[in-house]
Motif scaffolding. Structure first.
Motif, mmCIF file in Angstrom:
data_model
loop_
_atom_site.group_PDB
_atom_site.id
_atom_site.type_symbol
_atom_site.label_atom_id
_atom_site.label_comp_id
_atom_site.label_asym_id
_atom_site.label_seq_id
_atom_site.Cartn_x
_atom_site.Cartn_y
_atom_site.Cartn_z
ATOM 1 N N ALA A 88 0.840 -1.206 0.000
ATOM 2 C CA ALA A 88 0.000 0.000 0.000
ATOM 3 C C ALA A 88 0.873 1.254 0.000
ATOM 4 O O ALA A 88 0.563 2.233 -0.682
ATOM 5 N N GLY A 89 1.951 1.234 0.737
ATOM 6 C CA GLY A 89 2.862 2.387 0.751
ATOM 7 C C GLY A 89 3.508 2.620 -0.597
ATOM 8 O O GLY A 89 3.598 3.765 -1.070
ATOM 9 N N PHE A 140 1.084 9.126 -6.187
ATOM 10 C CA PHE A 140 1.427 10.534 -6.000
ATOM 11 C C PHE A 140 2.391 11.014 -7.081
ATOM 12 O O PHE A 140 2.198 12.081 -7.674
ATOM 13 N N PHE A 141 3.425 10.224 -7.378
ATOM 14 C CA PHE A 141 4.375 10.619 -8.417
ATOM 15 C C PHE A 141 3.723 10.629 -9.797
ATOM 16 O O PHE A 141 4.062 11.469 -10.641
ATOM 17 N N ALA A 142 2.791 9.713 -10.037
ATOM 18 C CA ALA A 142 2.068 9.725 -11.310
ATOM 19 C C ALA A 142 1.243 11.000 -11.444
ATOM 20 O O ALA A 142 1.150 11.578 -12.536
ATOM 21 N N SER A 150 -3.082 12.833 1.216
ATOM 22 C CA SER A 150 -4.127 11.973 1.784
ATOM 23 C C SER A 150 -4.903 11.248 0.682
ATOM 24 O O SER A 150 -5.270 10.079 0.842
ATOM 25 N N SER A 151 -5.132 11.911 -0.444
ATOM 26 C CA SER A 151 -5.798 11.252 -1.565
ATOM 27 C C SER A 151 -4.917 10.146 -2.138
ATOM 28 O O SER A 151 -5.394 9.058 -2.472
ATOM 29 N N ALA A 152 -3.620 10.418 -2.241
ATOM 30 C CA ALA A 152 -2.699 9.410 -2.755
ATOM 31 C C ALA A 152 -2.627 8.208 -1.822
ATOM 32 O O ALA A 152 -2.578 7.056 -2.272
ATOM 33 N N VAL A 153 -2.651 8.447 -0.506
ATOM 34 C CA VAL A 153 -2.623 7.346 0.457
ATOM 35 C C VAL A 153 -3.902 6.525 0.360
ATOM 36 O O VAL A 153 -3.863 5.289 0.398
ATOM 37 N N LEU A 154 -5.044 7.180 0.218
ATOM 38 C CA LEU A 154 -6.317 6.463 0.078
ATOM 39 C C LEU A 154 -6.346 5.602 -1.181
ATOM 40 O O LEU A 154 -6.721 4.426 -1.132
ATOM 41 N N ILE A 155 -5.943 6.174 -2.299
ATOM 42 C CA ILE A 155 -5.918 5.415 -3.549
ATOM 43 C C ILE A 155 -4.887 4.299 -3.458
ATOM 44 O O ILE A 155 -5.123 3.173 -3.916
ATOM 45 N N GLY A 156 -3.747 4.584 -2.845
ATOM 46 C CA GLY A 156 -2.718 3.559 -2.671
ATOM 47 C C GLY A 156 -3.191 2.407 -1.809
ATOM 48 O O GLY A 156 -2.834 1.250 -2.053
ATOM 49 N N ALA A 157 -4.004 2.698 -0.793
ATOM 50 C CA ALA A 157 -4.543 1.635 0.062
ATOM 51 C C ALA A 157 -5.458 0.714 -0.728
ATOM 52 O O ALA A 157 -5.483 -0.494 -0.508
#
Length: 79
Positions: free
Chosen positions: A20-21, A28-30, A45-52
């Motif tokens: 997930a990380g 985020f980089f994309a 926070s959006s990147a972390v949510l999508i990554g999860a």
């Protein structure tokens, strides 16, 4: 023959925080690269949510691959 070692589920649960990380960083980089052509930059926070969310199938696939490698190694050790 029974499978020795951890199950695919146990491997996936153990590796999920890393998957997930990694997915969050890549999302985020994309979004940063996408901003070069006028797209929005995601908040962390959006990147972390999508990554999860993206991390679940990615980690499951990787855990299956690791389980397969363990099975191949066990088969070669028996010979």
């Amino acid at each position: 023959m029974t499978k020795a070692g951890w199950s695919t589920i146990k491997i996936a649960v153990s590796l999920y925080p890393f998957g997930a990380g990694a997915a969050a960083v890549n999302v985020f980089f994309a979004s940063l690269i996408f901003s070069w052509i006028g797209g929005p930059v995601l908040s962390t926070s959006s990147a972390v949510l999508i990554g999860a969310v993206v991390g679940v199938p990615a980690t499951w696939y990787f855990a299956r691959h690791i389980r397969h490698l363990m099975d191949v190694a066990d088969k070669r050790a028996e010979v």
